[in-house]
Motif scaffolding. Structure first.
Motif, PDB file in Angstrom:
ATOM      1  N   LYS A 186      42.347  40.267  37.659  1.00  0.00           N
ATOM      2  CA  LYS A 186      43.745  40.150  37.325  1.00  0.00           C
ATOM      3  C   LYS A 186      44.373  38.688  37.138  1.00  0.00           C
ATOM      4  O   LYS A 186      45.014  38.275  36.538  1.00  0.00           O
ATOM      5  CB  LYS A 186      44.521  41.019  38.284  1.00  0.00           C
ATOM      6  CG  LYS A 186      45.985  40.950  38.105  1.00  0.00           C
ATOM      7  CD  LYS A 186      46.811  41.900  39.028  1.00  0.00           C
ATOM      8  CE  LYS A 186      48.209  41.805  38.759  1.00  0.00           C
ATOM      9  NZ  LYS A 186      49.138  42.511  39.744  1.00  0.00           N
ATOM     10  N   LEU A 187      43.631  37.941  38.370  1.00  0.00           N
ATOM     11  CA  LEU A 187      44.134  36.593  38.730  1.00  0.00           C
ATOM     12  C   LEU A 187      43.379  35.464  37.739  1.00  0.00           C
ATOM     13  O   LEU A 187      43.808  34.422  37.788  1.00  0.00           O
ATOM     14  CB  LEU A 187      43.978  36.156  40.026  1.00  0.00           C
ATOM     15  CG  LEU A 187      44.823  37.036  41.087  1.00  0.00           C
ATOM     16  CD1 LEU A 187      44.625  36.647  42.682  1.00  0.00           C
ATOM     17  CD2 LEU A 187      46.246  36.886  40.836  1.00  0.00           C
ATOM     18  N   GLY A 188      42.254  35.815  37.308  1.00  0.00           N
ATOM     19  CA  GLY A 188      41.341  35.121  36.243  1.00  0.00           C
ATOM     20  C   GLY A 188      40.694  34.140  36.981  1.00  0.00           C
ATOM     21  O   GLY A 188      40.492  32.960  36.666  1.00  0.00           O
ATOM     22  N   VAL A 189      40.167  34.841  38.180  1.00  0.00           N
ATOM     23  CA  VAL A 189      39.235  33.869  39.049  1.00  0.00           C
ATOM     24  C   VAL A 189      38.074  34.557  39.106  1.00  0.00           C
ATOM     25  O   VAL A 189      37.884  35.735  38.923  1.00  0.00           O
ATOM     26  CB  VAL A 189      39.820  33.538  40.475  1.00  0.00           C
ATOM     27  CG1 VAL A 189      41.409  32.727  40.381  1.00  0.00           C
ATOM     28  CG2 VAL A 189      40.010  35.015  41.209  1.00  0.00           C
ATOM     29  N   VAL A 190      36.984  33.825  39.601  1.00  0.00           N
ATOM     30  CA  VAL A 190      35.695  34.145  39.833  1.00  0.00           C
ATOM     31  C   VAL A 190      35.436  34.626  41.184  1.00  0.00           C
ATOM     32  O   VAL A 190      35.726  34.059  42.005  1.00  0.00           O
ATOM     33  CB  VAL A 190      34.502  33.155  39.562  1.00  0.00           C
ATOM     34  CG1 VAL A 190      33.223  33.487  39.872  1.00  0.00           C
ATOM     35  CG2 VAL A 190      34.578  32.553  38.012  1.00  0.00           C
ATOM     36  N   LEU A 191      35.055  35.904  41.388  1.00  0.00           N
ATOM     37  CA  LEU A 191      34.873  36.452  42.493  1.00  0.00           C
ATOM     38  C   LEU A 191      33.260  36.080  43.162  1.00  0.00           C
ATOM     39  O   LEU A 191      32.410  36.307  42.614  1.00  0.00           O
ATOM     40  CB  LEU A 191      34.708  38.083  42.619  1.00  0.00           C
ATOM     41  CG  LEU A 191      34.625  38.729  44.067  1.00  0.00           C
ATOM     42  CD1 LEU A 191      35.975  38.514  44.872  1.00  0.00           C
ATOM     43  CD2 LEU A 191      34.588  40.382  43.713  1.00  0.00           C
ATOM     44  N   VAL A 192      33.530  35.461  44.508  1.00  0.00           N
ATOM     45  CA  VAL A 192      32.163  35.136  45.143  1.00  0.00           C
ATOM     46  C   VAL A 192      31.644  36.113  45.781  1.00  0.00           C
ATOM     47  O   VAL A 192      32.226  37.067  46.546  1.00  0.00           O
ATOM     48  CB  VAL A 192      32.442  33.846  46.228  1.00  0.00           C
ATOM     49  CG1 VAL A 192      31.198  33.503  47.038  1.00  0.00           C
ATOM     50  CG2 VAL A 192      33.004  32.816  45.558  1.00  0.00           C
ATOM     51  N   VAL A 193      30.246  36.478  45.651  1.00  0.00           N
ATOM     52  CA  VAL A 193      29.704  37.824  46.210  1.00  0.00           C
ATOM     53  C   VAL A 193      28.241  37.166  46.664  1.00  0.00           C
ATOM     54  O   VAL A 193      27.688  36.237  46.148  1.00  0.00           O
ATOM     55  CB  VAL A 193      29.559  39.008  45.250  1.00  0.00           C
ATOM     56  CG1 VAL A 193      30.939  39.286  44.748  1.00  0.00           C
ATOM     57  CG2 VAL A 193      28.563  38.482  44.031  1.00  0.00           C
ATOM     58  N   ASP A 194      27.852  38.160  47.525  1.00  0.00           N
ATOM     59  CA  ASP A 194      26.307  38.057  47.890  1.00  0.00           C
ATOM     60  C   ASP A 194      25.320  38.706  46.977  1.00  0.00           C
ATOM     61  O   ASP A 194      25.293  39.926  47.115  1.00  0.00           O
ATOM     62  CB  ASP A 194      26.195  38.302  49.300  1.00  0.00           C
ATOM     63  CG  ASP A 194      24.724  38.115  49.918  1.00  0.00           C
ATOM     64  OD1 ASP A 194      23.915  37.881  49.059  1.00  0.00           O
ATOM     65  OD2 ASP A 194      24.383  38.371  51.101  1.00  0.00           O
TER      66      ASP A 194
END
Length: 205
Positions: free
Chosen positions: A107-115
């Motif tokens: 929704k915010l147009g950002v990349v989600l950092v994940v493991d």
């Protein structure tokens, strides 16, 4: 905080392809509106400009839980950060469920950092992974590295932070496994050659 001249020297010492990633400090990532947040944000963006950072990271602490207030504050912060020419990533800590964090990031147009070694990676052209080794040896198994490499093949760009034993070896393995061979076609897609000669003003272009 390094002086601007020092930051510019760092940029000059690395090739154009080297990517700096700037992580916002605690005063920003805690999301609480204040003069301290505004000052830290301005300083961080100045650092990003000096090193020509290609990625900015908001790493929210465990205290930032998935409440309506925190969602609104994160939305407001993202709105203050120019990111039309850079990647803006969000790394939530704490009790966020992956699906709700992924939905908000989208929704915010950002990349989600994940493991990506332990949880499904969100789809998208850009990925930001933090790989953590667990156990006594803190190693990433070959199977895990293969899994991550397979995921990276579909990405246009990726940032991978390796927190395990032998990070350089893991990085080299990922590079080799994701290397693309030059070919007239790839995956059935033809390469379109320009009719005119292209001129670049510098190595980065």
């Amino acid at each position: 905080m390094p002086k601007p001249a020092t930051l510019r020297a760092w940029r000059r010492k690395v090739p154009p392809s080297f990517a700096f990633s700037v992580v916002f400090p605690k005063a920003v990532s805690e999301l609480k509106p204040s003069a301290a947040l505004d000052a830290a944000l301005e300083q961080s963006l100045a650092v990003a400009r000096e090193v020509e950072a290609r990625c900015l990271v908001i790493a929210t602490p465990p205290s930032i839980t998935p409440t309506d207030l925190n969602r609104k504050r994160l939305t407001a912060l993202v709105g203050k950060i120019p990111h039309d020419a850079v990647t803006l990533a969000w790394e939530p800590h704490g009790i966020w469920e992956l699906d709700e964090a992924e939905e908000l990031a989208d929704k915010l147009g950002v990349v989600l950092v994940v493991d990506a070694a332990r949880e499904p990676a969100p789809k998208g052209a850009i990925a930001y992974f933090r790989l953590r080794g667990l156990g006594e040896s803190s190693r990433l198994s070959p199977a895990v590295v293969d899994k991550v490499a397979d995921d990276l093949l579909s990405r246009r760009e990726a940032y991978v932070v390796i927190e395990s034993h032998g990070p350089l070896a893991v990085a080299e393995t990922l590079r080799k496994k994701t290397a693309r061979r030059a070919s007239p076609t790839r995956a059935g897609v033809a390469v379109i050659k320009p009719r005119a000669t292209l001129h670049a003003e510098d190595e980065e272009q």
